[in-house]
Design a protein around this motif. Structure first.
Motif, PDB file in Angstrom:
ATOM      1  N   MET A  96       0.830  -1.204   0.000  1.00 32.31           N
ATOM      2  CA  MET A  96       0.000   0.000   0.000  1.00 32.31           C
ATOM      3  C   MET A  96       0.868   1.259   0.000  1.00 32.31           C
ATOM      4  SD  MET A  96      -3.122  -0.883   2.597  1.00 32.31           S
ATOM      5  CE  MET A  96      -4.249  -2.265   2.299  1.00 32.31           C
ATOM      6  N   ARG A  97       1.980   1.219   0.718  1.00 34.51           N
ATOM      7  CA  ARG A  97       2.865   2.381   0.748  1.00 34.51           C
ATOM      8  C   ARG A  97       3.438   2.674  -0.628  1.00 34.51           C
ATOM      9  NH1 ARG A  97       4.701  -0.019   5.784  1.00 34.51           N
ATOM     10  NH2 ARG A  97       4.052   1.259   7.565  1.00 34.51           N
ATOM     11  N   THR A  98       3.730   1.623  -1.403  1.00 38.21           N
ATOM     12  CA  THR A  98       4.263   1.856  -2.744  1.00 38.21           C
ATOM     13  C   THR A  98       3.232   2.517  -3.648  1.00 38.21           C
ATOM     14  OG1 THR A  98       3.605  -0.368  -3.502  1.00 38.21           O
ATOM     15  CG2 THR A  98       5.804  -0.135  -2.549  1.00 38.21           C
ATOM     16  N   LEU A  99       1.944   2.277  -3.384  1.00 38.97           N
ATOM     17  CA  LEU A  99       0.906   2.957  -4.163  1.00 38.97           C
ATOM     18  C   LEU A  99       0.828   4.437  -3.799  1.00 38.97           C
ATOM     19  CD1 LEU A  99      -1.998   0.339  -4.049  1.00 38.97           C
ATOM     20  CD2 LEU A  99      -0.286   0.676  -5.831  1.00 38.97           C
ATOM     21  N   GLN A 100       1.219   4.772  -2.578  1.00 37.25           N
ATOM     22  CA  GLN A 100       1.239   6.144  -2.058  1.00 37.25           C
ATOM     23  C   GLN A 100      -0.178   6.646  -1.770  1.00 37.25           C
ATOM     24  OE1 GLN A 100       3.516   8.606  -4.725  1.00 37.25           O
ATOM     25  NE2 GLN A 100       5.389   7.443  -4.427  1.00 37.25           N
ATOM     26  N   TYR A 101      -0.214   7.694  -0.959  1.00 33.68           N
ATOM     27  CA  TYR A 101      -1.487   8.301  -0.574  1.00 33.68           C
ATOM     28  C   TYR A 101      -1.941   9.272  -1.663  1.00 33.68           C
ATOM     29  CZ  TYR A 101      -5.107  10.446   2.283  1.00 33.68           C
ATOM     30  OH  TYR A 101      -6.316  10.894   2.754  1.00 33.68           O
ATOM     31  N   ASN A 102      -3.211   9.263  -1.938  1.00 36.46           N
ATOM     32  CA  ASN A 102      -3.787  10.129  -2.975  1.00 36.46           C
ATOM     33  C   ASN A 102      -4.043  11.528  -2.411  1.00 36.46           C
ATOM     34  OD1 ASN A 102      -5.187  11.320  -5.050  1.00 36.46           O
ATOM     35  ND2 ASN A 102      -7.003  10.038  -4.859  1.00 36.46           N
ATOM     36  N   HIS A 103      -3.180  12.470  -2.773  1.00 44.07           N
ATOM     37  CA  HIS A 103      -3.322  13.850  -2.303  1.00 44.07           C
ATOM     38  C   HIS A 103      -4.050  14.734  -3.304  1.00 44.07           C
ATOM     39  CE1 HIS A 103      -0.503  13.537   1.165  1.00 44.07           C
ATOM     40  NE2 HIS A 103       0.081  12.623   0.412  1.00 44.07           N
ATOM     41  N   THR A 104      -4.452  14.214  -4.448  1.00 43.60           N
ATOM     42  CA  THR A 104      -4.946  15.065  -5.533  1.00 43.60           C
ATOM     43  C   THR A 104      -6.342  15.599  -5.291  1.00 43.60           C
ATOM     44  OG1 THR A 104      -5.924  13.228  -6.779  1.00 43.60           O
ATOM     45  CG2 THR A 104      -3.577  13.700  -7.145  1.00 43.60           C
ATOM     46  N   GLY A 105      -7.125  14.923  -4.465  1.00 49.44           N
ATOM     47  CA  GLY A 105      -8.524  15.312  -4.297  1.00 49.44           C
ATOM     48  C   GLY A 105      -9.434  14.670  -5.318  1.00 49.44           C
ATOM     49  N   THR A 106      -8.851  14.010  -6.331  1.00 48.40           N
ATOM     50  CA  THR A 106      -9.627  13.317  -7.354  1.00 48.40           C
ATOM     51  C   THR A 106      -9.879  11.881  -6.915  1.00 48.40           C
ATOM     52  OG1 THR A 106      -8.635  14.656  -9.088  1.00 48.40           O
ATOM     53  CG2 THR A 106      -9.693  12.612  -9.770  1.00 48.40           C
ATOM     54  N   GLN A 107     -11.101  11.418  -7.048  1.00 46.90           N
ATOM     55  CA  GLN A 107     -11.437  10.040  -6.700  1.00 46.90           C
ATOM     56  C   GLN A 107     -11.161   9.148  -7.900  1.00 46.90           C
ATOM     57  OE1 GLN A 107     -15.336   9.486  -5.061  1.00 46.90           O
ATOM     58  NE2 GLN A 107     -15.201   7.266  -5.099  1.00 46.90           N
ATOM     59  N   PHE A 108     -10.081   8.370  -7.809  1.00 41.96           N
ATOM     60  CA  PHE A 108      -9.676   7.535  -8.923  1.00 41.96           C
ATOM     61  C   PHE A 108     -10.587   6.324  -9.106  1.00 41.96           C
ATOM     62  CE2 PHE A 108      -5.147   9.164  -8.088  1.00 41.96           C
ATOM     63  CZ  PHE A 108      -5.319  10.180  -9.002  1.00 41.96           C
ATOM     64  N   PHE A 109     -11.095   5.782  -8.003  1.00 36.42           N
ATOM     65  CA  PHE A 109     -11.869   4.553  -8.066  1.00 36.42           C
ATOM     66  C   PHE A 109     -13.254   4.778  -7.455  1.00 36.42           C
ATOM     67  CE2 PHE A 109      -7.388   3.492  -7.621  1.00 36.42           C
ATOM     68  CZ  PHE A 109      -7.183   2.753  -8.766  1.00 36.42           C
ATOM     69  N   GLU A 110     -14.234   4.093  -8.012  1.00 33.71           N
ATOM     70  CA  GLU A 110     -15.613   4.236  -7.549  1.00 33.71           C
ATOM     71  C   GLU A 110     -15.849   3.287  -6.381  1.00 33.71           C
ATOM     72  OE1 GLU A 110     -20.200   4.015  -9.228  1.00 33.71           O
ATOM     73  OE2 GLU A 110     -18.528   3.409 -10.488  1.00 33.71           O
ATOM     74  N   ILE A 111     -15.781   3.834  -5.180  1.00 29.63           N
ATOM     75  CA  ILE A 111     -16.002   3.054  -3.971  1.00 29.63           C
ATOM     76  C   ILE A 111     -17.262   3.564  -3.293  1.00 29.63           C
ATOM     77  CG2 ILE A 111     -15.065   2.303  -1.763  1.00 29.63           C
ATOM     78  CD1 ILE A 111     -13.483   1.281  -4.092  1.00 29.63           C
ATOM     79  N   ARG A 112     -18.294   2.721  -3.249  1.00 35.24           N
ATOM     80  CA  ARG A 112     -19.541   3.068  -2.581  1.00 35.24           C
ATOM     81  C   ARG A 112     -19.780   2.068  -1.467  1.00 35.24           C
ATOM     82  NH1 ARG A 112     -23.439   4.284  -7.829  1.00 35.24           N
ATOM     83  NH2 ARG A 112     -22.314   6.150  -8.573  1.00 35.24           N
ATOM     84  N   LYS A 113     -20.019   2.600  -0.280  1.00 30.27           N
ATOM     85  CA  LYS A 113     -20.111   1.751   0.893  1.00 30.27           C
ATOM     86  C   LYS A 113     -21.367   0.907   0.936  1.00 30.27           C
ATOM     87  CE  LYS A 113     -18.648   3.506   4.743  1.00 30.27           C
ATOM     88  NZ  LYS A 113     -18.535   4.365   5.930  1.00 30.27           N
ATOM     89  N   ASN A 114     -22.351   1.217   0.084  1.00 25.74           N
ATOM     90  CA  ASN A 114     -23.582   0.432   0.080  1.00 25.74           C
ATOM     91  C   ASN A 114     -23.561  -0.657  -0.981  1.00 25.74           C
ATOM     92  OD1 ASN A 114     -23.647   2.353  -1.980  1.00 25.74           O
ATOM     93  ND2 ASN A 114     -25.874   2.446  -2.012  1.00 25.74           N
ATOM     94  N   ARG A 115     -22.363  -1.017  -1.469  1.00 21.46           N
ATOM     95  CA  ARG A 115     -22.238  -2.122  -2.415  1.00 21.46           C
ATOM     96  C   ARG A 115     -21.902  -3.402  -1.662  1.00 21.46           C
ATOM     97  NH1 ARG A 115     -17.935  -0.585  -6.783  1.00 21.46           N
ATOM     98  NH2 ARG A 115     -18.661  -2.551  -7.694  1.00 21.46           N
ATOM     99  N   PRO A 116     -22.293  -4.575  -2.177  1.00 22.52           N
ATOM    100  CA  PRO A 116     -21.947  -5.831  -1.511  1.00 22.52           C
ATOM    101  C   PRO A 116     -20.452  -6.098  -1.570  1.00 22.52           C
ATOM    102  CG  PRO A 116     -22.983  -6.250  -3.631  1.00 22.52           C
ATOM    103  CD  PRO A 116     -23.126  -4.785  -3.379  1.00 22.52           C
TER     104      PRO A 116
END
Length: 364
Positions: free
Chosen positions: A125-145
């Motif tokens: 995860m560290r190699t992926l680095q933290y996303n500081h851009t403010g842009t949501q790269f991936f669609e993550i919705r908490k109400n999905r199975p």
């Protein structure tokens, strides 16, 4: 253009189609920069404004469309010392070296200890680095199975783009699936700093009587915790101590139910089964509530281990201790979420939909 300039505003600089305007200080607080991106041709203006940002990077998702690429390269050409030459040297070159993509630790030998596996996952995860851009790269919705969220985890591995805390939780669930005796549960925090509310979430880990976490944050102390805590309350109190070090006042801590290991599960992740408030409850009261949740987590891990070690049992039979555990979990969940037992699926989905992923972007 000067005649049409609004009174009280000053044009600070021009980058091609980018116009930076300084807002008047009397509008409240220090002057901010507002950027307008105007379509060069045509009779209508396509104006996009972002405070404090020269231009928006990507609003169309992935793969990046041609319009976004053109805007990005035009911006580079306008501000780079080599101008448009950099476009020809980089964008138009066909034999550029490939960008190395980190390899996700998806296959572990049975002899590798769980603690070492978690270290490798966190380092990935560290190699992926933290996303500081403010842009949501991936669609993550908490109400999905669970199955749908894990599909997003595969996309994260494929794209190898920077991630935020909620994405790290989903990725951690995917990479720890199938770890015998390991239970994963969401651990969420609400804190206040400078009058602003911040939310953060990590993936809690329970294994062999010890607790820890994996995740992503701007701060090292607020993501990875090794498996050294002997109780869930010790883990939570350590997070509270880390938050206080960064001058954050923790208002609420939420512990969710264990996440199933079945990658094809249509269950929804329980993000809030027990909630404790450090500024309203004593340490003893918090420990009591957290230990009740910890008991459920330990029972899940024990029941799963027994089930896997008993292949002669019918696959449709649910062990007695697991049935009682699930009944207790249901009582805990209903008691602390105030969701009636007869509430429909539609109502639960609407409740989950209000918890948008943008709530979990820690700003420290």
């Amino acid at each position: 253009m000067a005649s049409g300039k609004p009174k009280g505003k000053e044009i600070t600089s021009v980058f091609g189609t980018l116009v930076r305007e300084a807002e008047p200080e009397e509008s409240g607080g220090p002057a901010c920069v507002r950027v307008k991106t105007v379509k060069k041709s045509g009779k209508e203006e396509d104006v996009h404004e972002e405070n404090g940002v020269l231009f928006w990077v990507n609003k169309s998702g992935f793969p990046i469309d041609n319009k976004t690429w053109d805007r990005m390269w035009e911006h580079v050409a306008r501000i780079h010392p080599d101008g448009y030459d950099v476009t020809h040297k980089v964008r138009d070159k066909k034999d550029l070296p490939s960008v190395p993509i980190p390899q996700a630790p998806t296959n572990f030998s049975a002899s590798v200890p769980i603690s070492e596996r978690l270290d490798k996952i966190q380092n990935y995860m560290r190699t992926l680095q933290y996303n500081h851009t403010g842009t949501q790269f991936f669609e993550i919705r908490k109400n999905r199975p669970v199955s749908g969220l894990l599909e997003s985890a595969k996309e994260m591995i494929k794209e190898a783009l920077p991630i935020k805390c909620l994405e790290a939780v989903i990725l951690g669930i995917y990479l720890t699936n199938g770890f015998l005796g390991v239970e994963r549960f969401p651990l969420s925090f609400k804190s206040v700093f400078g009058g602003n509310v911040h939310r953060h979430v990590v993936l809690g880990i329970y294994y062999a009587g010890s607790y820890g976490t994996i995740g992503m944050s701007r701060r090292e102390d607020l993501m990875y915790k090794p498996l050294v805590f002997k109780s869930l309350s010790d883990l939570v109190f350590d997070y509270e101590k880390s938050y206080n070090k960064f001058m954050h006042d923790v208002k609420k801590v939420k512990v969710g139910m264990p996440v199933p290991h079945d990658p094809h599960s249509y269950e929804f992740i329980s993000w809030k089964a027990v909630t404790v408030s450090p500024n309203k409850m004593s340490k003893k009261e918090m420990s009591k509530d957290l230990e009740m949740m910890a008991k459920e987590i330990r029972t899940r891990a024990k029941s799963w281990t027994i089930t896997l070690q008993s292949p002669r049992k019918s696959s449709t039979e649910v062990p007695r201790d697991l049935r009682s555990s699930l009944q207790q979990a249901t009582k805990i969940y209903r008691a602390y979420t105030s969701i009636p037992s007869d509430s429909g699926t539609k109502k639960r989905s609407q409740t989950s939909a209000t918890l948008d992923s943008s709530d979990y972007q820690l700003r420290i």
